[in-house]
Scaffold this motif. Structure first.
Motif, PDB file in Angstrom:
ATOM      1  N   GLY B 400       0.711  -0.344  12.619  1.00 41.16           N
ATOM      2  CA  GLY B 400       0.573   0.135  11.239  1.00 41.16           C
ATOM      3  C   GLY B 400       1.760  -0.219  10.355  1.00 41.16           C
ATOM      4  N   LYS B 401       2.971  -0.031  10.856  1.00 40.57           N
ATOM      5  CA  LYS B 401       4.158  -0.284  10.028  1.00 40.57           C
ATOM      6  C   LYS B 401       4.259  -1.753   9.628  1.00 40.57           C
ATOM      7  N   THR B 402       3.906  -2.652  10.555  1.00 39.97           N
ATOM      8  CA  THR B 402       3.947  -4.086  10.241  1.00 39.97           C
ATOM      9  C   THR B 402       2.940  -4.411   9.135  1.00 39.97           C
ATOM     10  N   ILE B 403       1.739  -3.836   9.258  1.00 38.99           N
ATOM     11  CA  ILE B 403       0.703  -4.082   8.246  1.00 38.99           C
ATOM     12  C   ILE B 403       1.192  -3.576   6.881  1.00 38.99           C
ATOM     13  N   MET B 404       1.820  -2.402   6.874  1.00 42.60           N
ATOM     14  CA  MET B 404       2.332  -1.851   5.617  1.00 42.60           C
ATOM     15  C   MET B 404       3.418  -2.742   5.019  1.00 42.60           C
ATOM     16  N   GLU B 405       4.265  -3.296   5.854  1.00 42.06           N
ATOM     17  CA  GLU B 405       5.325  -4.168   5.330  1.00 42.06           C
ATOM     18  C   GLU B 405       4.715  -5.393   4.642  1.00 42.06           C
ATOM     19  N   LEU B 406       3.713  -5.981   5.280  1.00 43.52           N
ATOM     20  CA  LEU B 406       3.089  -7.169   4.692  1.00 43.52           C
ATOM     21  C   LEU B 406       2.383  -6.825   3.381  1.00 43.52           C
ATOM     22  N   ALA B 407       1.690  -5.680   3.351  1.00 46.08           N
ATOM     23  CA  ALA B 407       0.984  -5.279   2.129  1.00 46.08           C
ATOM     24  C   ALA B 407       1.977  -5.026   0.992  1.00 46.08           C
ATOM     25  N   ARG B 408       3.060  -4.320   1.296  1.00 42.81           N
ATOM     26  CA  ARG B 408       4.049  -4.008   0.255  1.00 42.81           C
ATOM     27  C   ARG B 408       4.740  -5.267  -0.243  1.00 42.81           C
ATOM     28  N   HIS B 409       4.957  -6.222   0.654  1.00 41.89           N
ATOM     29  CA  HIS B 409       5.555  -7.478   0.201  1.00 41.89           C
ATOM     30  C   HIS B 409       4.667  -8.142  -0.854  1.00 41.89           C
ATOM     31  N   GLU B 410       3.364  -7.978  -0.733  1.00 40.52           N
ATOM     32  CA  GLU B 410       2.445  -8.591  -1.699  1.00 40.52           C
ATOM     33  C   GLU B 410       2.187  -7.683  -2.903  1.00 40.52           C
ATOM     34  N   GLY B 411       2.885  -6.565  -2.973  1.00 40.94           N
ATOM     35  CA  GLY B 411       2.736  -5.677  -4.127  1.00 40.94           C
ATOM     36  C   GLY B 411       1.442  -4.889  -4.111  1.00 40.94           C
ATOM     37  N   LEU B 412       0.837  -4.740  -2.935  1.00 42.00           N
ATOM     38  CA  LEU B 412      -0.449  -4.044  -2.847  1.00 42.00           C
ATOM     39  C   LEU B 412      -0.236  -2.689  -2.151  1.00 42.00           C
ATOM     40  N   GLU B 413       0.321  -1.756  -2.905  1.00 43.91           N
ATOM     41  CA  GLU B 413       0.680  -0.440  -2.371  1.00 43.91           C
ATOM     42  C   GLU B 413      -0.557   0.309  -1.870  1.00 43.91           C
ATOM     43  N   GLY B 414      -1.680   0.132  -2.541  1.00 44.82           N
ATOM     44  CA  GLY B 414      -2.905   0.808  -2.110  1.00 44.82           C
ATOM     45  C   GLY B 414      -3.296   0.394  -0.694  1.00 44.82           C
ATOM     46  N   HIS B 415      -3.071  -0.878  -0.360  1.00 43.47           N
ATOM     47  CA  HIS B 415      -3.340  -1.345   1.000  1.00 43.47           C
ATOM     48  C   HIS B 415      -2.421  -0.623   1.991  1.00 43.47           C
ATOM     49  N   ALA B 416      -1.145  -0.542   1.633  1.00 46.53           N
ATOM     50  CA  ALA B 416      -0.185   0.113   2.522  1.00 46.53           C
ATOM     51  C   ALA B 416      -0.556   1.582   2.734  1.00 46.53           C
ATOM     52  N   ARG B 417      -0.982   2.231   1.633  1.00 47.67           N
ATOM     53  CA  ARG B 417      -1.280   3.669   1.749  1.00 47.67           C
ATOM     54  C   ARG B 417      -2.514   3.947   2.597  1.00 47.67           C
ATOM     55  N   ALA B 418      -3.468   3.011   2.593  1.00 50.91           N
ATOM     56  CA  ALA B 418      -4.660   3.206   3.438  1.00 50.91           C
ATOM     57  C   ALA B 418      -4.257   3.267   4.912  1.00 50.91           C
ATOM     58  N   ILE B 419      -3.190   2.565   5.253  1.00 48.53           N
ATOM     59  CA  ILE B 419      -2.664   2.643   6.624  1.00 48.53           C
ATOM     60  C   ILE B 419      -1.805   3.904   6.775  1.00 48.53           C
ATOM     61  N   GLU B 420      -0.937   4.125   5.777  1.00 47.35           N
ATOM     62  CA  GLU B 420       0.036   5.214   5.872  1.00 47.35           C
ATOM     63  C   GLU B 420      -0.634   6.576   6.043  1.00 47.35           C
ATOM     64  N   ILE B 421      -1.725   6.784   5.311  1.00 43.31           N
ATOM     65  CA  ILE B 421      -2.394   8.086   5.384  1.00 43.31           C
ATOM     66  C   ILE B 421      -2.915   8.348   6.797  1.00 43.31           C
ATOM     67  N   ARG B 422      -3.302   7.274   7.473  1.00 45.68           N
ATOM     68  CA  ARG B 422      -3.774   7.438   8.854  1.00 45.68           C
ATOM     69  C   ARG B 422      -2.595   7.689   9.806  1.00 45.68           C
ATOM     70  N   LEU B 423      -1.493   6.958   9.587  1.00 45.23           N
ATOM     71  CA  LEU B 423      -0.328   7.175  10.465  1.00 45.23           C
ATOM     72  C   LEU B 423       0.152   8.625  10.333  1.00 45.23           C
ATOM     73  N   GLU B 424       0.120   9.149   9.097  1.00 46.31           N
ATOM     74  CA  GLU B 424       0.556  10.524   8.886  1.00 46.31           C
ATOM     75  C   GLU B 424      -0.346  11.522   9.613  1.00 46.31           C
ATOM     76  N   GLN B 425      -1.661  11.282   9.549  1.00 50.40           N
ATOM     77  CA  GLN B 425      -2.588  12.264  10.119  1.00 50.40           C
ATOM     78  C   GLN B 425      -2.794  12.093  11.617  1.00 50.40           C
ATOM     79  N   GLU B 426      -2.642  10.855  12.097  1.00 52.96           N
ATOM     80  CA  GLU B 426      -2.952  10.596  13.512  1.00 52.96           C
ATOM     81  C   GLU B 426      -1.701  10.480  14.373  1.00 52.96           C
ATOM     82  N   GLY B 427      -0.574  10.168  13.726  1.00 60.57           N
ATOM     83  CA  GLY B 427       0.646   9.888  14.476  1.00 60.57           C
ATOM     84  C   GLY B 427       1.171  11.143  15.156  1.00 60.57           C
ATOM     85  N   SER B 428       1.934  10.929  16.150  1.00 57.37           N
ATOM     86  CA  SER B 428       2.472  12.071  16.878  1.00 57.37           C
ATOM     87  C   SER B 428       3.792  12.509  16.242  1.00 57.37           C
TER      88      SER B 428
END
Lengths: 428, 428
Positions: B400-428
């Protein structure tokens, strides 16, 4: 988000063909590059990219590549090589062998599969220069075995010859073999016809503005081109157990691309519809690209509420979306009934950005309902096939008369005689 | 035949795009069919085919098919079923399975391969109605698994509703499921948009006149289309041991197609060049279509005399011919060095009509140098692919973190957040 009836909704939007002025401008540029080569290429680069180049500076050097590596942070390089690894692995599974069928009469029939020899990849300048798109265009070509992969991208405007170092690093990791700092219709024409400095290619792919798109259409036939992508689309098919926050975030990740992007929820749950609508509004508030995303949701977004999940499946098949997420309790139970969708994301963890950046399948996917008849970019887009016929004497003697009958029925006596002359000389 | 230097020769001819009047006429017809449906279809059929039909008579009936079988001689039916059998066998070897890759982290990635649902095949009327072309267009679709294959062909002019019984029998043997007696741009538009009587298709293929070609271009994007074939071509690569009479007969079998067809001999033997030239003149004298063949030989035919066979191979690869015959002592020694050719015929018994009618490989092959990047028609032309991503929770947490880094590099924060919200809810 507005709730609409299924029959009132269509993903297809008008395809842009450019104004007559844009078409005329592109035709002129393509003609000038075809006739003059490098001088026209340098002239148009000065005019449109405000960069004065000489032929010696068209190609990006090894030193510039090294400098780009020094400039880019290691975490980016690690991320991009990780993504490249996955994309390469997935595309390697698409490779096919030439094959031969050995007939009992001694004939050999077959299909010879070869990579294209030389491919050009267009990468836009400025903010539209996405490293992920470089990976998705270049790696399938490289896996197919294309020996020469040429990237073109416009120089930074304002007199700099520089190219985004992240794009340079990504190109090198993906397997690009040559890079030229040219853009626009003039770059497309240079790839198609060649100039003194740039050898012509067999196929051109990659996204660009309307001038690039028109230039690709103009040179089609001289070279192959990829299909022209429309605005991005996502359809989420979900039931009452789906997580509304996940669904909303995924819808917004498409909506933020473009005001013309389309994000649709198809569900049989009124409760989910309401909760996703509320989540979309909530998440929109803090989204950096909220103006774009809100406009997309307003114009092309919708919730399609169906009576049953079965009806939802029919809606999906009619829409034939670029991206389809299936967030129902048993997504694999539905997969076999999806007839039309470019890429299918199953279950709660297959958020679309997983596929945009990292998992392995290509992110260049048919839009605008064309998933009914076309496919994501893959290795097949960078190969060509030749038929092979090695007919035996025995086969010719056995089948010659039938072939002659079919030829004569079509009034093609010359075809019949090409067989007859052999039967006369070889027959017993 | 004239002897020319290799560098002076190019197979490519200008592609015809039609006059402005033809383009305007086709646009009007397509619009009318799209807006009005059947009434416009009947009106244009009355106007262009001079046949007054009602909607009930658009579709060819089972009784008409039976009547066609009764009319056609058994030897033709036997020949066409023999050819169909071989073509079906060859194309069956091209079929591919959907596949899935099971990752160690529990994710499933794959490619789903499905036939198109509905395909339209255009068959010209009159003398251009070739049964062999019906086989070559229909059988790959049928082997791909397309459940609905619709043939359209214009009614005979002069008030008759009749359709060539040989075409009807061939269509039935090939696997056509519906036949409509309509032609021209109006038939293409009806297939693309549908009418009250005719359901729309996903892809249209088959040859036609300039109006048919322009209409296909007009509806491209709404449906898929096949590529538009140019004049036919043959290149024969031969050494001194080749039989000049065979070479000449094969060259003429292409030349008789069309005054713009091209027949070329490439050889390192001056003696063979002279003998083939003499044979071409001799065989031309008694050929029924000698005017066409002679014009083709005069305008687009040539002998290219090379120093060596190696040089001949380079010439072939540059020309990228539709058909290539290799008549040298050891043809298999050369096969691996042929980079560009649509169909390759090896040895003295593989006369091109063997492939046109009977052996199995498709006779619809890229022309005009496009064998550099395109391929003969095959089963792949009638399938579509969908990517499949079933990402596991483990995979998402790990990447997830790698995917978020690539999305943020392209200025697509919404893409990063779609991953982040799952990491927050599913992560340990």
């Amino acid at each position: 988000m507005k709730i609409v009836a299924a029959q009132d909704f269509d993903l297809r939007r008008e395809v842009e063909y450019g104004s007559p002025e844009q078409n005329a401008a592109v035709k002129q540029i393509v003609q000038d590059i075809k006739n003059e080569g490098d001088p026209a290429l340098l002239r148009y680069t000065a005019q449109f990219d405000r960069t004065e180049l000489t032929t010696e500076h068209l190609r990006v050097t090894e030193e510039e590549l090294q400098a780009a590596y020094a400039h880019v942070e290691p975490s980016f390089i690690e991320a991009i090589t990780g993504a490249a690894h996955n994309i390469r692995q997935f595309h390697q599974k698409q490779k096919r062998n030439s094959w031969m069928d050995l007939q009992p009469d001694g004939s050999l029939l077959g299909q010879i599969i070869r990579p294209l020899k030389r491919v050009g990849v267009y990468v836009p300048g400025g903010k539209a220069a996405y490293p992920s798109s470089v990976l998705m265009n270049v790696i399938p070509a490289q896996v197919a075995g294309v020996p020469e992969i040429v990237m073109v991208t416009p120089p930074a405007t304002g007199g700099s010859e520089g190219i985004d170092p992240y794009i340079l690093v990504t190109a090198a990791e993906a397997g690009v073999t040559e890079i030229y700092r040219i853009g626009g219709a003039q770059a497309i024409a240079a790839l198609a016809y060649g100039t003194e400095t740039i050898e012509p290619v067999d196929k051109i792919c990659g996204p660009g503005n309307i001038y690039v798109a028109l230039a690709k259409r103009e040179v089609y036939g001289i070279v192959d081109i990829d299909s022209i992508a429309g605005p991005s689309e996502i359809v989420v098919l979900a039931d009452e157990q789906a997580n509304p926050a996940y669904v909303a975030a995924d819808l917004l990740s498409q909506a933020e691309h473009d005001e013309m992007a389309s994000a649709i929820l198809v569900t049989d749950s009124r409760e989910l519809a309401d909760r996703v609508s509320a989540e979309v509004q909530r998440q929109l508030e803090t989204l950096p690209r909220r103006d774009i995303a809100a406009a997309s949701v307003e114009s092309y977004g919708a919730v399609i509420l169906t009576e049953t999940l079965d009806e939802g499946i029919s809606v999906v098949n009619r829409l034939a979306p670029e991206h389809l997420e299936i967030m129902v309790e048993q997504p694999m139970n539905i997969l076999g009934r999806i007839e039309n969708a470019g890429a299918i994301f199953l279950g709660p963890y297959s958020s679309e950005p997983v596929g945009d950046y990292f998992a392995g399948p290509n992110h260049i996917i048919p839009t605008n309902g064309t998933a009914r008849f076309s496919s994501p970019v893959d290795v097949d887009d960078f190969i060509k096939k030749s038929s092979m016929i090695y007919y035996s004497k025995e086969a010719l003697l056995a089948n010659g008369k039938t072939i002659m009958e079919l030829a004569r029925h079509e009034g093609l006596e010359g075809h019949a005689r090409a067989i007859e002359i052999r039967l006369e000389q070889e027959g017993s």
